[in-house]
Write an enzyme that holds these catalytic residues in place. Structure first.
Site, PDB file in Angstrom:
ATOM      1  N   SER A 540       0.842  -1.191   0.000  1.00 26.17           N
ATOM      2  CA  SER A 540       0.000   0.000   0.000  1.00 26.17           C
ATOM      3  C   SER A 540       0.882   1.249   0.000  1.00 26.17           C
ATOM      4  O   SER A 540       1.651   1.457  -0.932  1.00 26.17           O
ATOM      5  CB  SER A 540      -0.964  -0.032   1.194  1.00 26.17           C
ATOM      6  OG  SER A 540      -1.940   0.970   1.064  1.00 26.17           O
ATOM      7  N   ASP A 616      -9.611  -3.873  -6.241  1.00 25.89           N
ATOM      8  CA  ASP A 616      -8.999  -2.893  -5.336  1.00 25.89           C
ATOM      9  C   ASP A 616      -9.110  -1.500  -5.946  1.00 25.89           C
ATOM     10  O   ASP A 616      -8.349  -1.155  -6.862  1.00 25.89           O
ATOM     11  CB  ASP A 616      -7.530  -3.261  -5.100  1.00 25.89           C
ATOM     12  CG  ASP A 616      -6.827  -2.310  -4.144  1.00 25.89           C
ATOM     13  OD1 ASP A 616      -7.457  -1.328  -3.711  1.00 25.89           O
ATOM     14  OD2 ASP A 616      -5.644  -2.556  -3.837  1.00 25.89           O
ATOM     15  N   HIS A 645      -8.497  -3.967  -1.472  1.00 24.99           N
ATOM     16  CA  HIS A 645      -7.231  -3.496  -0.909  1.00 24.99           C
ATOM     17  C   HIS A 645      -6.815  -4.305   0.312  1.00 24.99           C
ATOM     18  O   HIS A 645      -5.644  -4.650   0.461  1.00 24.99           O
ATOM     19  CB  HIS A 645      -7.343  -2.011  -0.548  1.00 24.99           C
ATOM     20  CG  HIS A 645      -6.026  -1.367  -0.293  1.00 24.99           C
ATOM     21  ND1 HIS A 645      -5.041  -1.275  -1.253  1.00 24.99           N
ATOM     22  CD2 HIS A 645      -5.503  -0.793   0.826  1.00 24.99           C
ATOM     23  CE1 HIS A 645      -3.983  -0.665  -0.744  1.00 24.99           C
ATOM     24  NE2 HIS A 645      -4.240  -0.370   0.517  1.00 24.99           N
TER      25      HIS A 645
END
Length: 660
Positions: A540, A616, A645
């Site tokens: 991320s 995502d 995600h």
């Protein structure tokens, strides 16, 4: 009938035999003849759902609907209100809490009665009132022209036209008196939900410190002010019946989706077939269940549908006529459109999560490119490296306790240009020899979690866990709470302020990128480094930092970036799907967009994008595809079907592309 069903019937008959709601009659003795439809704790609803839910087992003719809200503050003082009205809906099964994508009740009601111990509440009988009850997001526009309502969040608001979002509200209003009677909003927030009786007049209990609080408590997070909260949904019902109902247990069910091919890649116009399967795992619910779905895509086309769950998969066929991605988002719902949920653990706490599928497929994704990069991109980064070189490292190491005698642990602080130094925890093998070991840096995701010292580490390599913010290590919780407040900008969470981001040198990411480069410089300065192996990794925001590291330091030989954030921020100007949690785009962010740094990663570095979710939309697939396209050297990407995600389905379908 099995034992569980018999127990259910006995309990339900016991509830039925009461024919009163004692919590209600204790406060309003004249409120007799009401049946309990549902009971919940608003401050725990996000994780626990209902305390009691009878909406599926009661039948009959609804004559009155009522809501009792009881709030006990931190000092033990009880405030309560009861509002009753003629029915705005006669289907008992739809009298419970609203759900995202479900019912939207924005209706006038007649014969409103209000009882309360709150002095500001106008009690008595009123000819009319109105309700606002929905599970989606909403705005303050008075789209129903409720008399006296304004553009603030009050007794006349506007639900999302497509039912999107999950903020939600359950509100009863006495609009003729310009008064909110009761409000429960922000259903997913737990302790920080919005709760209130009467109009909110507390400036302090209002999101962002606005001097004009929203009368209906929206954004107030006022649930945290109460030690106890109870909401009762009741009704007077003629010809009352009770039935045995076996509901689906979402904890023992699933919704999965797959493509009927080995790669999620298609040609323009080629048909895609998504197979969606709802698995009840042997359960036999009394009522029918359905799959609702929506198709969106980088072509701007939308489609949706609903199908009853049966023995065969639901097949959704679609196509895309240009380079980009298609997204299929589906939910498992009951006959009233209420989404089926399961219990999950989030940060050590129990929460409710919808049973869903969020996935997709791509078309000619190797042809995708982002907006043009800044003409002075390389000159800008040369300037930042010069700033870095002007500040000596001056590393300070404080040895920490280690449970492994083979590993030494250090809290590290290294001087760096920008507002803060590099900080993090370093682990070093105790018997490390000069020029003998590989080194690695790991980077963290977005958030305000506190980094604490590890208890051990590798005895074959040097590893540096780099803090994204450069805060002091080993401090009190109060220090970190104050720190994370201090890095907000214009009321926005860090890195989200478009004003701050308008200049690439004032952007929050500037200091973060400088700390990334300085951390790698420090690792390479260690006498134990073998001079060959420098690896980086993170997911991320950590994936974003990983790509920066590989693009800004030519000594990196391997970069492992999972679900890399902020790829193709400018894609919002090109019509791509950007529905998720992303920074507001300003051109200066192009200096930090990893798709541009990817072009600078040397061919001597292997880049592994170890997870890219096809569902995502915090890190949209189009952006991650562009990142992959721009890497010139050896690379690999692992596309995961149905992965968002933060979620990876069990036994997920995966599609791997690799260039050696």
């Amino acid at each position: 009938m099995n034992i569980a069903r018999w127990v259910g019937v006995i309990v339900l008959l016991g509830l039925l035999a009461r024919a009163e709601v004692p919590e209600l009659t204790a406060l309003v003795p004249q409120a007799t003849g009401y049946e309990l439809i549902a009971k919940l704790d608003p401050t725990a609803y996000a994780g626990s759902g209902y305390t009691i839910d009878r909406s599926e087992i009661l039948g009959g003719d609804v004559k009155r609907i009522g809501y009792l809200l009881k709030l006990t503050d931190k000092q033990g003082e009880l405030s309560w209100v009861f509002a009753a009205m003629d029915p705005f809906i006669t289907d008992i099964a739809r009298l419970g809490m609203p759900t995202p994508g479900g019912d939207i009740f924005q209706d006038y009601v007649t014969n409103l009665e209000v009882f309360s111990n709150v002095p500001a509440i106008k009690t008595g009988a009123f000819p009319k009132g109105n309700v606002e009850i929905w599970g989606c997001n909403y705005g303050g526009t008075n789209n129903k022209n409720i008399p006296g309502a304004t553009s603030a969040f009050d007794f006349g608001d506007q639900p999302d036209s497509n039912g999107n979002g999950n903020y939600g509200c359950l509100q009863v209003h006495n609009y003729e008196q310009k008064q909110v009677v009761l409000a429960f909003n922000k259903f997913t927030a737990g302790k920080t939900c919005d709760l209130g009786i009467g109009n909110n007049t507390d400036v302090e209990a209002n999101f962002g410190g606005s001097k004009t609080p929203n009368p209906d408590w929206t954004f107030s997070s006022s649930g945290q002010n109460y030690q106890q909260a109870e909401l009762f949904i009741v009704a007077k019902i003629d010809n009352l019946t009770v039935k045995e109902v076996v509901l689906l247990d979402g904890n023992k069910a699933s919704l999965t989706g797959t493509l009927d091919r080995e790669q999620a890649l298609f040609a323009p116009g080629e048909e895609m077939a998504f197979n969606l399967v709802a698995d009840f795992q042997g359960q036999e619910p009394s009522n029918d269940y359905f799959i609702t779905w929506e198709r969106t895509g980088d072509d701007g086309v939308k489609d949706s549908g609903k199908a009853k769950v049966g023995p065969e998969p639901l097949v959704i066929k679609t196509s895309l006529d240009r380079p980009g991605f298609v997204r299929i988002l589906a939910y498992l719902v009951d006959k009233n459109g209420k989404r089926v949920t399961k219990k999950v653990m989030r940060r050590g706490k129990e929460a409710q999560e919808n049973l869903f599928f969020d996935g997709g497929a791509g078309v000619d994704i190797d042809k995708l490119q982002g907006v043009p990069e800044p003409a002075d991109f390389d000159a800008f980064w040369a300037k930042q490296k010069a700033r870095l070189a002007a500040v000596p490292m001056n590393a300070r190491l404080d040895e920490q306790p280690s449970k492994d005698p083979k590993v030494k642990i250090y809290a590290v602080s290294i001087d760096c240009p920008g507002p803060r130094p590099v900080t993090g925890y370093l682990t070093v093998p105790a018997d490390a020899k000069e020029k003998s070991l590989p080194v690695s840096a790991s980077f963290h995701g977005y958030g305000t979690s506190i980094q604490r010292a590890p208890s051990g580490g590798s005895d074959t390599s040097i590893n540096f866990s780099v803090n994204a913010h450069g805060y002091d290590l080993g401090q009190s919780d109060d220090y970190y709470k104050a720190f994370f407040e201090s890095i907000k900008s214009n009321g926005q969470g860090y890195a989200f302020d478009p004003v701050q981001n308008a200049d690439p040198e004032t952007a929050y990411f500037n200091g973060m990128a400088l700390r990334v480069m300085r951390a790698l410089e420090y690792l390479k300065s260690r006498p134990e480094w073998d001079g060959k192996t420098l690896t980086v990794g993170g997911g991320s925001q950590g994936g974003l930092q990983t790509v920066w590291a590989a693009g800004l330091d030519t000594d990196v030989v391997k970069a492992s970036a999972g679900v890399p954030w902020c790829c193709d921020l400018g894609g919002v100007t090109l019509g791509r799907i950007t529905a998720g949690w992303r920074l507001p785009y300003v051109e200066a962010l192009n200096y930090y967009d990893p798709i541009n740094h990817a072009k600078r990663i040397p061919t001597s570095c292997y880049v592994d994008i170890n997870r890219a979710g096809l569902g995502d939309y915090t890190c949209p697939p189009s952006g991650v595809a562009i990142l992959y396209n721009n890497i010139r050297g050896p690379k690999r990407i692992n596309w995961v079907q149905g992965s968002t995600h933060g979620y990876v389905p069990p036994k997920a379908q995966t599609f791997v592309l690799e260039q050696k």
